[in-house]
Design an enzyme around this catalytic site. Structure first.
Site, PDB file in Angstrom:
ATOM      1  N   SER A 123       0.791  -1.231   0.000  1.00 15.05           N
ATOM      2  CA  SER A 123       0.000   0.000   0.000  1.00 15.05           C
ATOM      3  C   SER A 123       0.823   1.280   0.000  1.00 15.05           C
ATOM      4  O   SER A 123       0.551   2.199   0.772  1.00 15.05           O
ATOM      5  CB  SER A 123      -0.961   0.032   1.193  1.00 15.05           C
ATOM      6  OG  SER A 123      -1.847  -1.010   1.071  1.00 15.05           O
ATOM      7  N   ASP A 169      -6.686  -0.128   3.269  1.00 17.63           N
ATOM      8  CA  ASP A 169      -5.301   0.340   3.191  1.00 17.63           C
ATOM      9  C   ASP A 169      -5.138   1.732   3.784  1.00 17.63           C
ATOM     10  O   ASP A 169      -4.216   2.001   4.556  1.00 17.63           O
ATOM     11  CB  ASP A 169      -4.818   0.364   1.737  1.00 17.63           C
ATOM     12  CG  ASP A 169      -4.902  -1.002   1.083  1.00 17.63           C
ATOM     13  OD1 ASP A 169      -5.103  -1.992   1.814  1.00 17.63           O
ATOM     14  OD2 ASP A 169      -4.785  -1.076  -0.150  1.00 17.63           O
TER      15      ASP A 169
HETATM   16  C1  GLA Z   1      -6.182  -3.762  -2.080  1.00 14.84           C
HETATM   17  C2  GLA Z   1      -7.258  -2.711  -1.800  1.00 14.84           C
HETATM   18  C3  GLA Z   1      -7.920  -2.941  -0.439  1.00 14.84           C
HETATM   19  C4  GLA Z   1      -8.378  -4.394  -0.279  1.00 14.84           C
HETATM   20  C5  GLA Z   1      -7.266  -5.352  -0.685  1.00 14.84           C
HETATM   21  C6  GLA Z   1      -7.739  -6.785  -0.710  1.00 14.84           C
HETATM   22  O1  GLA Z   1      -5.107  -3.618  -1.198  1.00 14.84           O
HETATM   23  O2  GLA Z   1      -6.727  -1.414  -1.841  1.00 14.84           O
HETATM   24  O3  GLA Z   1      -8.997  -2.055  -0.264  1.00 14.84           O
HETATM   25  O4  GLA Z   1      -9.560  -4.632  -0.992  1.00 14.84           O
HETATM   26  O5  GLA Z   1      -6.728  -5.052  -1.958  1.00 14.84           O
HETATM   27  O6  GLA Z   1      -8.108  -7.188   0.566  1.00 14.84           O
END
Ligand code: GLA
Length: 382
Positions: A123, A169
């Site tokens: 993230s 995230d």
């Molecule tokens: C990405 C998205 C999150 C979540 C994950 C899977 O990181 O940004 O919001 O949906 O995938 O859990």
């Protein structure tokens, strides 16, 4: 220290003293693709972060420099639109959302950098969005609370980066607490921190170093498939707003009406939401072996029913399982590349890293990167 380098670069470029802010990447112990289905997740912020040095420019002009990429962009604060410079969209999207809330900021200068590996599913984009919204809020006294900032960051990702992400995230980056994981109810946004007591175990990430281009388009498709499933369930049952409200029995009863792919997607999500509740209890009761089993089950569902894994991720999970001393392993985040998260007996830490690295290089020709996870606080001013 990285923030010193950023500060010096800022002073050399702009000849004034900046304020410094930071926002971390995240891990998620369990609860994948549940956030946008109103379910639960179990994330934590980690000791990898994006740092910005920022100050008002005193005009409408903005200049942002990426220290790591050695690239800059300039724009006028009144002319914000999606950019072909992909990293710029994260803060441009934030400015756009602030404007949409009827608030405004003025021109600024900024130098940013960090050590959240890009495309690793940790993230880095959420960290970038959160650090900017937090800094804007401080510098221009916008009066936004953390929850509002998280939602601004999430909408920036939807509208300027084109990924219809859930809230996990950004929430983790903003609300993380040192040495704690938190269980977030993505429907009510209530959350509960608990200390991560792993006793003899360690959380280790293995980075596949692949980021398949499918990631954002397939992510949005999964979201739509879940919505299609919900609309079929709604024809038969009251009070179903999301897959959070449905049981696997209800899903089975409408199986004939569903495209088999939609059925598989919904089955995974409904099972995963139940699994998170269950596995949080295991964690609180120090049943780490039980928790680890749930992680393996999550991976199985993500790979076979939700189909967001890839060859490299499946390989790393299988190898971890083969060791016999990794009690839990699964892909983490959106999928199609990025990291696996592993619960490894501390006494075997080096053995694990060596074994995984050698195997991955031999069989896939890629140098594995591994990270031992330390849990840190969320977004803050330095
Ligand atoms: C990405 C998205 C999150 C979540 C994950 C899977 O990181 O940004 O919001 O949906 O995938 O859990």
């Amino acid at each position: 220290m990285q923030h010193q380098k950023l500060k010096e670069t800022f002073i050399n470029k702009f000849r004034t003293n900046p304020s410094l802010f930071r926002s971390p990447g995240r891990v998620n112990l369990i609860g994948e693709h549940t956030d946008y289905n109103n379910g639960f997740v179990l994330p934590a912020a980690i000791d990898k972060e994006i740092i910005i040095a920022i100050e008002k420019s005193g005009s409408t002009k903005c200049s942002v420099h990426s220290y790591d990429l050695n690239e800059s962009i300039e724009f006028d604060i009144h002319e914000v639109s999606p950019s072909s410079v992909s990293w710029a969209n994260y803060f441009l999207g934030v400015i756009d959302q602030i404007n949409k809330k009827g608030k405004s900021i003025e021109g600024f200068n900024c130098v940013f950098g960090g050590n959240v590996p890009l495309g690793a599913g940790l993230s880095s984009s959420a960290a970038l969005e959160c650090v900017f919204v937090f800094a804007f809020n401080e510098l221009w006294h916008l009066g936004l609370d953390k929850e509002e900032m998280v939602k601004i960051a999430q909408m920036a990702e939807h509208e300027f980066a084109g990924v219809k992400c859930g809230i996990m995230d950004q929430f983790a980056s903003m609300f993380g607490q040192k040495d704690h994981v938190f269980r977030l109810d993505c429907r009510s946004l209530e959350y509960e921190y608990f200390p991560l007591k792993l006793v003899d175990y360690e959380v280790i990430l293995c980075n596949t170093k692949v980021a398949h281009s499918l990631a954002s388009s397939e992510y949005n498709t999964r979201r739509q498939e879940c919505e299609t499933g919900v609309s079929i369930l709604q024809k038969h049952f009251d009070h179903i707003d999301s897959l959070r409200d449905a049981t696997s029995q209800q899903l089975k009863s409408v199986k004939k009406e569903m495209d088999p792919v939609v059925y598989k997607r919904c089955l995974y999500v409904i099972n995963e939401i139940a699994r998170v509740i269950d596995s949080c209890e295991k964690l609180q009761n120090n049943d780490l072996v039980g928790f680890g089993k749930d992680m393996y089950e999550t991976h199985d569902g993500l790979s076979h029913n939700y189909e967001v894994s890839c060859d490299e991720l499946d390989y790393l999970v299988e190898k971890a399982k083969d060791t016999g001393y990794v009690i839990g392993s699964r892909m983490m985040g959106g999928g199609f590349g990025g990291c696996t998260i592993n619960l490894v007996n501390r006494s075997r830490q080096d053995q694990f890293i060596n074994f995984m690295s050698e195997s991955y290089l031999k069989d896939k020709g890629i140098e594995l990167e591994t990270y031992i996870v330390n849990i840190e606080n969320g977004t803050s001013k330095l």
